[in-house]
Scaffold this motif. Structure first.
Motif: not given
Lengths: 465, 726
Positions: A195-199, A202, B199-201, B203-205
């Motif tokens: 599981r990688v953090q999108k933030s 980005r 993007a499903d906001d 979900k942060g991962t």
């Protein structure tokens, strides 16, 4: 690497205690740190490595009073005139984070280099420290190529295992420049979905996820940060599993600096303030391209209207040719002993003979006894006639009868082996007695155990009750 | 004619390439509604992009890239597309055969490909594009790679073209206005391993399957790539769509379907282009971006001053201005940079135009200010109008002094009244907005599947449309008039719920600065909130176990609540239909097995059902409620006791009752002790269970001891009683 010292680094060696995963190799008298690798304690490899780089002020943290005594006795006997080593005993099972918490008051330098006492490697710690300082990181971890055989593999080891898929020690995500650590999964997490953090993705645009790197448990920490985290997160047990992943995960929304203001640590809050202020000007002054942390910290519009707190987690990736292994399982114990007298024999500190082995001058060999390459025979050991030793380490003052075969095994000190024994892929601890015609394959024999004549064991762990 | 790019096709390509003519499928329908209301009257592929219909860009590129046979799939307004192609020069080209495939009932790309499969016209690898693609990329290299992979591995069915493009860090959308895209690619083989475009906001991962790293030593995760929607497909792709008849969307269904399906083992690869251009017009923002790219010559040779099919010559002048040969330009008019003026257009004095495209035969009056607008053909703009970042379709008349605020779209033949201000982001059309019912359906499609047009009026032929239009015009004109000012004609479409959010994201107007600040603010706030809650960052070091545990906990809870509902239903059936107890036990056991739960769960679920029944039975006073409970328990206690094999289960029942009192049925709260006593009297719950429960609760937090305090006396009594017995 004199700089490492000049850079105000304090070194903490976490030497562990009686590791349960190493039973029956460890005992009351022999804690993990003193397990022999090529006939000298594993801890000496780390200390020598540090000594080479002129890091002579060490704190060695040992779990348990008894173990601390043993380690302390050994250190004072070995390094008394050369190094300034403090041995600190901490309660057992406090974990690596707990161990650091316990010696919190002794940490004073700007940065702390934390090294695991079971590390056998030839990567200069100065390189890790320099990377740490260059990026002004909160943590810098040493990563090395994962060994060919997996962590859980058991059974006889050797060249035939080399073809195996690399074991999965860690799941690690790096930025494209391979300087920053973006994600790390350790322990049981490795077997789960990634599981990688999108933030973070980005901010960095692109990351590389790798399974072929191993966290070598050598970290440089910023002291103030380390102390903050340890104090605030009381549930954290392990540096590797808790503290490091936490720092990595929160790197773009650092909780450290803001909390630093509240903490009464001297100069900590000031540090934070300065960091925040310096950043933009540093950027302008620095010709080098800013890291994604710095860009992110500036806010999306490039102005500093909203300052975001970030911190950097760096990595130093050891060259593939470097040796790096941790003695944290029985398998690793055998592997490291094999490697240190074999492929990585520059680590052993001995000079190998033309036959590529080390036989102490005081050792006595019977007629027609052969000691093959990649072997070591300690001082005062005696071997009878027609013995054969291949790819094995034999300790001091062992008495070995005739017609004994030793293959891919580690035999510690003061061991008596009767005639006609055959030992393969096994570890025999000190003061063990093997009577005649004992056959052992892939066994571990605990200290002081007596194996009766003619018995045969395969893949068993033998120890005194 | 466009010069052939990327080398001669026959030279380094394989023999195979020579033998089989290279085919392409061009979908002349995007199966989306983003260009409404314009697309109600004209198909999207015929909309002018810098004065040339979009489909001409796509065809010109395919022709130059060496494609020999193109099948144009038309659905919405198919007649218009076919008529246009018939009258264009595309029919009858040597070495470039264009044929059309018409459908009236396809609602998605999946349907289109299934239909094409049935026609048996594709006999080799083919290029799949939509008719709104603008590109100048050479296909040879990508095609060669695709064929090489194919030769080694028959499962490599598709190569998708990607390009570097970093989405904005504020809005998380690309410069083309599309949602950010997360992809995982094998850096060595370029195989696509993960694709997430919506993007499903929350979900942060990103969650990658652990199996991925088993096979690949490393994976690259990208947030900086753009999907060009240019695919090189093997013929299997068509049959896959036929096999999986529920696949609709090329990406959301097909690509994701293939990625998660590990049985068939089909693989998708990526081909990244660097120097060449490729983009698809997906929404108004990409229309704006791509128009500007064309004007700034990124798409060379598909630029206004190079003649390819469909455009007429214009001359490039200073500062990126293109002017057709016959433009009536007043001396005092100022034509700014990056502007295209079409043939036969006249521009009055003191008019300023910048960053805009003006079509053919337009009449623009004096003192008009136009900035960042797209004005199509035959538009009349009277004196003193002001236009900002708007799209103005054919035949529109803007009466003097009218103003278009940023993001406005005027569909065909709309008339804007004098001095009328068309508000920002509004869409004006002569056609009325489809009724709510339709749009709901549409929204649903938009969210779930891709925005499929399900409304018959779209696919109706232009004649029919004109009929509707003609009859409606007279009466609707009067009503519509008031909406766009004096003498204006047109309906202002209302924005759907939550539509505003979308509007600024996807409009031709640049995102206003205050909006950006707002987003940054909310993002920061959210961050802070999530930090406080610790949702985002669990306090413990390991993120994964925590969140995974939470997930599984939630799953378990979900499972349990379903189970509870089913048990309740079973129980109620037993009550109302007099089912035998044995049968209920059988059924409950079956449920237990299917949900993989324990008999403790059965006990608490059954107890819950009974208490629910009691409280649902009509009653006026708490006393009556207790009576109800007594009746139910007396009748069904045998059933319950069947599941109470040990003390632990009885404690569980007490705990369940507590939960019930606290959460679902607060009525029971004051009756806790009474009911507990009842259960004790009825031998449902033993003394030991109650005492154990009490001692367990002793250590609980104060707030948790509410019921313990209530039951204090009862427990005391129990204690004394047991002592007496001793």
């Amino acid at each position: 690497m004199e700089i490492a010292r000049g850079m105000d680094f304090q070194v903490v060696v976490l030497a562990g205690g009686f590791s349960k995963s190493l039973v029956p190799l460890v005992s009351k008298k022999v804690p993990k740190a003193l397990l022999p690798v090529a006939n000298r304690p594993v801890l000496s490899y780390v200390i020598d490595l540090l000594e080479q780089k002129n890091l002579k002020d060490l704190i060695v943290v040992v779990e348990g009073e008894t173990a601390a005594h043993s380690v302390s006795a050994w250190i004072s006997g070995t390094y008394i005139d050369r190094l300034h080593v403090e041995v600190a005993a901490v309660p057992e099972d406090v974990g690596t984070a707990g161990a650091l918490r316990a010696i919190d008051h002794r940490l004073t330098a700007k940065d702390i280099l934390v090294v695991s006492g079971d590390l056998v490697c030839d990567v200069p710690p100065g390189a890790v420290a320099a990377t740490h300082r260059r990026h002004d990181a909160v943590v810098t971890a040493l990563l090395c190529t994962a060994p060919a055989s997996g962590p859980s593999d058991s059974g006889s080891s050797g060249a035939k295992d080399k073809a195996k898929k690399p074991g999965r020690y860690n799941i690690i995500a790096l930025d494209p420049t391979k300087q920053f650590l973006l994600h790390i999964a350790a322990g049981a997490e490795v077997e789960k979905d990634i599981r990688v953090q999108k933030s973070i993705l980005r901010a960095v645009s692109q990351m590389e996820i790798r399974a072929d790197l191993m966290d070598a448990h050598m970290y440089a920490f910023k002291r103030s940060v380390l102390q903050d985290v340890l104090n605030q997160k009381e549930t954290f047990q392990s540096l590797r599993r808790d503290v490091l992943p936490y720092l990595v995960r929160s790197q773009l929304r650092s909780e450290l600096l803001s909390n630093g203001v509240q903490s009464d640590e001297n100069g900590n809050s000031k540090d934070a303030m300065q960091n925040a202020k310096i950043l933009p000007s540093q950027l302008l002054a620095n010709a080098s391209t800013p890291s994604f942390h710095e860009l992110y910290a500036l806010g999306p519009d490039g102005s500093s209207s909203i300052t975001r707190k970030t911190h950097k987690c760096c990595v130093y990736i050891a060259n593939k040719s470097k040796y790096c292994a941790r003695l944290n399982s029985i398998q690793a114990f055998s592997d490291i002993n094999r490697d240190v007298v074999g492929d990585a024999n520059h680590l052993s500190g001995y000079s190998f003979s033309a036959q590529n082995n080390v036989i102490h001058p005081t050792a006595v060999l019977g007629s027609k006894t052969t000691v093959g390459p990649q072997c070591m025979l300690g001082d005062g050991s005696q071997m009878g006639d027609k013995c054969s030793v291949k790819k094995s380490v034999i300790g001091r003052h062992c008495r070995i009868g005739s017609n004994v075969k030793v293959v891919s095994s580690v035999i510690m000190d003061h061991i008596t082996i009767g005639d006609g024994c055959s030992i393969q892929g096994s570890v025999i601890c000190s003061n063990v007695q093997l009577q005649e015609r004992v056959i052992l394959k892939d066994c571990q024999v605990g200290a002081g155990f007596v194996v009766t004549a003619g018995s045969e064991y395969k893949a068993e762990s033998l120890a005194k009750k | 004619m466009v010069a052939k790019k990327g080398g001669n096709r026959g030279e380094d390509a394989e023999d195979e390439l020579k033998r089989e003519p290279l085919q392409a499928i061009l979908l002349a329908d995007s199966f989306a509604t983003k260009f409404r209301p314009i697309t109600l009257e004209r198909p999207k592929v015929l909309l002018p992009l810098v004065n040339v219909p979009m489909i001409d860009y796509t065809l010109a590129w395919l022709e130059s890239a060496g494609v020999e046979e193109v099948f144009v799939f038309c659905c919405a307004h198919s007649k218009q597309v076919i008529d246009y192609l018939k009258n264009s020069k595309w029919f009858g080209q040597p070495n470039f055969a264009v044929s059309t495939i018409e459908s009236h009932d396809s609602i998605s790309a999946g349907d289109a490909l299934r239909l094409i499969y049935e026609r048996h016209v594709i006999n080799g690898d083919f290029i799949l594009v939509t008719g709104d693609t603008v590109s100048n990329m050479p296909l040879i290299q990508a095609l060669k790679e695709h064929k090489e992979r194919r030769r080694k591995d028959n499962n490599a069915v598709m190569t998708i073209v990607i390009k570097q493009s970093k989405p904005s860090s504020i809005t998380n959308q690309s410069r083309l206005g599309t949602e950010e895209l997360f992809m995982a690619i094998d850096p060595g083989t370029k195989q696509l391993l993960y694709y997430e475009d919506k993007a499903d906001d929350r979900k942060g991962t990103i969650s990658l399957d652990k199996g991925l790293l088993m096979d690949n030593a490393s994976i690259s995760l990208h947030n900086d790539k753009q999907d060009c929607y240019i695919d090189i497909c093997s013929p299997e792709v068509l049959s896959l769509f036929t096999d999986n008849f529920d696949y609709q969307h090329l990406r959301r269904h097909f690509v994701k379907g293939l990625l998660v399906d590990d049985i068939m083992g089909y693989k998708i690869f990526t081909h990244e282009i660097h120097a060449s251009y490729a983009a698809r017009i997906d929404n108004y923002r990409s229309y704006d971006t791509i128009s500007k790219d064309i004007i700034q010559r990124w798409t060379y040779p598909l630029v206004p001053d190079v003649q390819f099919f469909g455009n007429c010559a214009s001359k490039l002048e200073r500062r990126g201005m293109y002017r057709a040969s016959e433009v009536g330009l007043s001396r005092s008019a100022q034509i700014g940079p990056f502007t295209v003026i079409g043939n036969g257009t006249s521009i009055g004095s003191n008019t300023e135009i910048s960053d805009s495209v003006v079509g053919e035969d337009c009449v623009i009056g004096s003192n008009v200010s136009i900035e960042g607008c797209y004005i199509w053909n035959n538009v009349t703009i009277e004196n003193g109008c002001k236009l900002r970042h708007a799209i103005v379709c054919d035949g529109v008349i803007m009466k003097s002094g009218a103003v278009l605020e940023p993001g406005a779209v005027l569909s065909f033949k709309v008339v804007v009244g004098q001095q009328f201000i068309v508000p920002a982001y509004s869409k004006v059309s002569l056609l009325q907005q489809p009724v709510i019912k339709d749009s709901d359906e549409e929204l649903e499609y938009d969210d779930n599947s891709s925005g499929i047009i399900g409304i018959p009026s779209i696919s109706s032929t232009p004649e029919k449309l004109n009929d509707q239009f003609g009859t409606k015009l007279s009466d609707s004109q009067r009503r519509a008039g008031s909406e766009v000012g004096d003498g204006g004609v047109g309906f202002i479409w209302s924005l759907g719920e939550g539509g505003h959010e979308e509007e600024w994201r996807h409009s031709v107007a640049p995102i206003p600065a205050d909006k950006l600040i707002e987003i940054i603010r909310t993002a920061t706030d959210e961050l802070e909130i999530s930090n406080q809650d610790g949702n985002f960052l669990p306090p413990s070091g390991e993120l994964e176990p925590d969140s995974v545990d939470n997930d599984s906990d939630e799953d378990a809870r979900d499972d349990y609540s379903y189970f509870e509902k089913e048990v309740e239903a079973t129980f109620l059936r037993a009550v109302h239909e007099n089912v035998k107890e044995d049968h209920i036990i059988l059924e409950v056991n079956a449920l237990r097995l299917s949900y993989n739960l324990t008999s403790t769960d059965c006990a608490s679920a059954l107890f819950y059902s009974m208490m629910k029944l009691a409280s649902d039975t009509p009653h006026d006073t708490p006393g009556e409620l207790v009576k109800n409970v007594a009746t139910v328990i007396t009748k069904w206690k045998q059933l319950l006791k069947d599941y109470l094999s040990s003390i632990d289960e009885e404690i569980e029942v007490i705990l369940k009752f507590e939960e019930l009192c606290l959460e679902s049925t607060k009525e029971y709260t004051p009756l806790f002790v009474q009911v507990l006593h009842l259960l004790y009297d009825q031998d449902v719950i033993q003394e030991k269970a109650i005492l154990d429960w009490a001692s367990e609760k002793e250590e609980a937090e104060e707030s948790d001891k509410l019921f313990l305090k209530q039951a204090e006396k009862f427990i005391q009594w129990l204690n004394e009683a047991s002592e007496e017995e001793d």
